[in-house]
Design a protein around this motif. Structure first.
Motif, mmCIF file in Angstrom:
data_model
loop_
_atom_site.group_PDB
_atom_site.id
_atom_site.type_symbol
_atom_site.label_atom_id
_atom_site.label_comp_id
_atom_site.label_asym_id
_atom_site.label_seq_id
_atom_site.Cartn_x
_atom_site.Cartn_y
_atom_site.Cartn_z
ATOM 1 N N GLU A 134 28.423 -77.743 -24.690
ATOM 2 C CA GLU A 134 27.368 -78.651 -23.997
ATOM 3 C C GLU A 134 26.189 -77.982 -23.731
ATOM 4 O OE1 GLU A 134 29.449 -79.351 -20.402
ATOM 5 O OE2 GLU A 134 30.960 -80.882 -21.122
ATOM 6 N N ILE A 135 26.198 -76.650 -23.605
ATOM 7 C CA ILE A 135 24.939 -75.861 -23.304
ATOM 8 C C ILE A 135 24.166 -75.896 -24.852
ATOM 9 C CG2 ILE A 135 24.133 -73.629 -23.012
ATOM 10 C CD1 ILE A 135 26.373 -73.072 -21.142
ATOM 11 N N SER A 136 24.722 -75.705 -25.905
ATOM 12 C CA SER A 136 24.094 -75.628 -27.140
ATOM 13 C C SER A 136 23.337 -77.068 -27.415
ATOM 14 C CB SER A 136 24.868 -75.302 -28.272
ATOM 15 O OG SER A 136 25.983 -76.143 -28.337
ATOM 16 N N LYS A 137 24.282 -78.363 -26.928
ATOM 17 C CA LYS A 137 23.713 -79.532 -27.325
ATOM 18 C C LYS A 137 22.488 -79.864 -26.383
ATOM 19 C CE LYS A 137 25.349 -84.340 -27.102
ATOM 20 N NZ LYS A 137 26.385 -85.120 -26.814
ATOM 21 N N GLU A 138 22.423 -79.366 -24.958
ATOM 22 C CA GLU A 138 21.446 -79.644 -24.261
ATOM 23 C C GLU A 138 20.284 -79.038 -24.676
ATOM 24 O OE1 GLU A 138 22.558 -78.470 -20.262
ATOM 25 O OE2 GLU A 138 23.933 -80.125 -20.077
ATOM 26 N N SER A 139 20.227 -77.473 -25.159
ATOM 27 C CA SER A 139 19.337 -76.925 -25.545
ATOM 28 C C SER A 139 18.519 -77.334 -26.822
ATOM 29 C CB SER A 139 19.609 -75.496 -26.005
ATOM 30 O OG SER A 139 20.539 -75.537 -26.950
ATOM 31 N N GLN A 140 19.357 -78.183 -27.853
ATOM 32 C CA GLN A 140 18.728 -78.834 -28.939
ATOM 33 C C GLN A 140 18.061 -80.146 -28.371
ATOM 34 O OE1 GLN A 140 22.076 -79.378 -31.470
ATOM 35 N NE2 GLN A 140 22.307 -77.335 -32.150
ATOM 36 N N GLU A 141 18.536 -80.679 -27.490
ATOM 37 C CA GLU A 141 17.841 -81.944 -26.808
ATOM 38 C C GLU A 141 16.573 -81.591 -26.311
ATOM 39 O OE1 GLU A 141 20.556 -83.941 -24.446
ATOM 40 O OE2 GLU A 141 21.859 -84.714 -25.960
ATOM 41 N N ALA A 142 16.557 -80.430 -25.626
ATOM 42 C CA ALA A 142 15.336 -80.085 -24.902
ATOM 43 C C ALA A 142 14.097 -79.716 -26.014
ATOM 44 C CB ALA A 142 15.592 -78.868 -24.004
ATOM 45 N N ASP A 143 14.558 -79.013 -27.219
ATOM 46 C CA ASP A 143 13.746 -78.501 -28.337
ATOM 47 C C ASP A 143 13.221 -80.149 -28.893
ATOM 48 O OD1 ASP A 143 14.216 -76.129 -27.576
ATOM 49 O OD2 ASP A 143 15.777 -75.684 -29.235
ATOM 50 N N THR A 144 13.699 -81.091 -28.906
ATOM 51 C CA THR A 144 13.338 -82.203 -29.657
ATOM 52 C C THR A 144 12.531 -83.070 -28.935
ATOM 53 O OG1 THR A 144 15.353 -83.306 -29.096
ATOM 54 C CG2 THR A 144 15.422 -82.481 -31.293
ATOM 55 N N ARG A 145 12.379 -82.850 -27.431
ATOM 56 C CA ARG A 145 11.683 -83.679 -26.677
ATOM 57 C C ARG A 145 10.146 -83.250 -26.679
ATOM 58 N NH1 ARG A 145 15.473 -82.912 -20.967
ATOM 59 N NH2 ARG A 145 17.393 -83.983 -21.949
ATOM 60 N N PRO A 146 9.149 -84.154 -26.395
ATOM 61 C CA PRO A 146 7.856 -83.627 -26.385
ATOM 62 C C PRO A 146 7.400 -82.635 -25.189
ATOM 63 C CG PRO A 146 7.895 -85.850 -25.742
ATOM 64 C CD PRO A 146 9.289 -85.507 -26.429
ATOM 65 N N LYS A 147 6.883 -81.668 -25.321
ATOM 66 C CA LYS A 147 6.402 -80.693 -24.353
ATOM 67 C C LYS A 147 5.429 -81.165 -23.656
ATOM 68 C CE LYS A 147 8.396 -76.564 -26.724
ATOM 69 N NZ LYS A 147 8.149 -75.426 -27.393
ATOM 70 N N LEU A 148 5.715 -80.779 -22.401
ATOM 71 C CA LEU A 148 4.280 -81.161 -21.201
ATOM 72 C C LEU A 148 3.263 -80.436 -21.289
ATOM 73 C CD1 LEU A 148 6.379 -82.728 -18.254
ATOM 74 C CD2 LEU A 148 5.401 -83.914 -20.166
ATOM 75 N N ASP A 149 1.984 -81.019 -21.650
ATOM 76 C CA ASP A 149 0.754 -79.852 -21.494
ATOM 77 C C ASP A 149 0.424 -79.927 -19.913
ATOM 78 O OD1 ASP A 149 -1.238 -78.182 -22.032
ATOM 79 O OD2 ASP A 149 -2.452 -79.861 -23.100
ATOM 80 N N LEU A 150 0.667 -78.916 -19.315
ATOM 81 C CA LEU A 150 0.247 -78.679 -17.940
ATOM 82 C C LEU A 150 -1.026 -78.071 -17.668
ATOM 83 C CD1 LEU A 150 3.684 -78.208 -16.290
ATOM 84 C CD2 LEU A 150 2.392 -80.406 -16.478
ATOM 85 N N GLY A 151 -1.671 -77.561 -18.535
ATOM 86 C CA GLY A 151 -2.896 -76.834 -18.662
ATOM 87 C C GLY A 151 -4.288 -77.608 -18.174
ATOM 88 N N PHE A 152 -5.147 -77.060 -17.683
ATOM 89 C CA PHE A 152 -6.322 -77.608 -17.415
ATOM 90 C C PHE A 152 -7.089 -77.812 -18.438
ATOM 91 C CE2 PHE A 152 -5.315 -75.387 -13.391
ATOM 92 C CZ PHE A 152 -5.559 -76.559 -12.375
#
Length: 272
Positions: A134-152
């Motif tokens: 389950e942990i490896s599956k969640e990490s793979q799903e997190a890598d495929t999601r678009p990352k949020l750009d929170l910089g100014f």
């Protein structure tokens, strides 16, 4: 990665019995009463090990440690290890050799606690395998999601509204104390002392307005005791009454009596 995996020991039981079991003819499950429990086909030591996500049941010789049979387990409960229907001390395992051949044999423990430990060791291992999956599956799903750009972005600013400003010493600003008449007075400094204003000397006007009490007339034949008592005696009625507005001792003058001065008795000393 498979070469770097090490083998860990999950459980070791020094006494285990191995039985040849008849083939199962129905889906009702295995029964230990169908085996020859008094005459086991082999007796030795049992070790449960794990390498990666796979567990192994190894039957070894008690003295030499030579491997008699081995049963790899990919999941539990499953076809590789099954419990019997009529006892908690006996199990059916599927052993395999290096050539891919397999066979089903029965194993049993004399002590019920050994059977419990064997069962729990397999449950704990595959519970860990499930969590890792389950942990490896969640990490793979997190890598495929678009990352949020929170910089100014260029030219972007941010404004902060701070409600309570602190003082230079790090303490919170103290509220002002509102005095009478709508005046705002600052609190005294920490650790300081409030100076008491000096009492002004009496003015000449106050001294002039002070009215001294009238003198008390003394009798010519009064004794020394009469002189002491006359200090508290009221003024004589022969004196003219003084106005209450100007005489500060008017309350005492009204208490005077018409009785002439007499020699005080012994009881007057008690009253005094």
């Amino acid at each position: 990665a498979a070469e770097l995996e090490y083998e860990s020991v999950l459980c070791v039981k020094p006494d285990v019995n191995v039985y040849r079991i008849p083939p199962r003819t129905s889906n009702r499950g295995y029964r230990a009463s169908d085996w020859k429990l008094d005459h086991p086909d082999w007796t030795g030591r049992l070790r449960v090990t794990s390498k990666g996500k796979t567990a192994y049941i190894k039957l070894e010789d008690k003295v030499s440690g030579e491997l008699f049979a081995q049963a790899p387990i990919d999941q539990y409960p499953g076809i590789a290890v099954e419990t019997v229907a009529d006892s908690s001390r006996y199990f059916v395992i599927r052993i395999q050799d290096g050539t891919g051949r397999s066979a089903f044999i029965g194993i049993g423990f004399t002590d019920r606690g050994d059977a419990f430990d064997f069962n729990v060791s397999l449950q704990d291992h595959f519970k860990w395998v499930k969590q890792e999956t389950e942990i490896s599956k969640e990490s793979q799903e997190a890598d495929t999601r678009p990352k949020l750009d929170l910089g100014f972005k260029e030219g972007q600013t941010i404004k902060l509204n701070i409600g309570n400003m602190t003082s230079k010493k790090g303490g919170a600003a103290k509220p002002r104390v509102s005095g009478s008449g709508g005046l705002s007075l600052l609190p005294p400094p920490p650790g300081g002392k409030i100076a008491v204003p000096p009492i002004p000397p009496p003015s000449s006007t106050a001294i002039a307005n002070h009215v001294t009490p009238p003198p008390v007339q003394k009798s010519s034949n009064a004794s020394s005791a009469d002189i002491l008592l006359d200090l508290d005696a009221p003024a004589s009625t022969s004196k003219a009454p003084v106005s209450a507005a100007t005489d500060l001792w008017g309350d005492f003058s009204t208490a005077s009596s018409a009785v002439p001065n007499q020699a005080p008795q012994q009881s007057n000393w008690v009253q005094f």
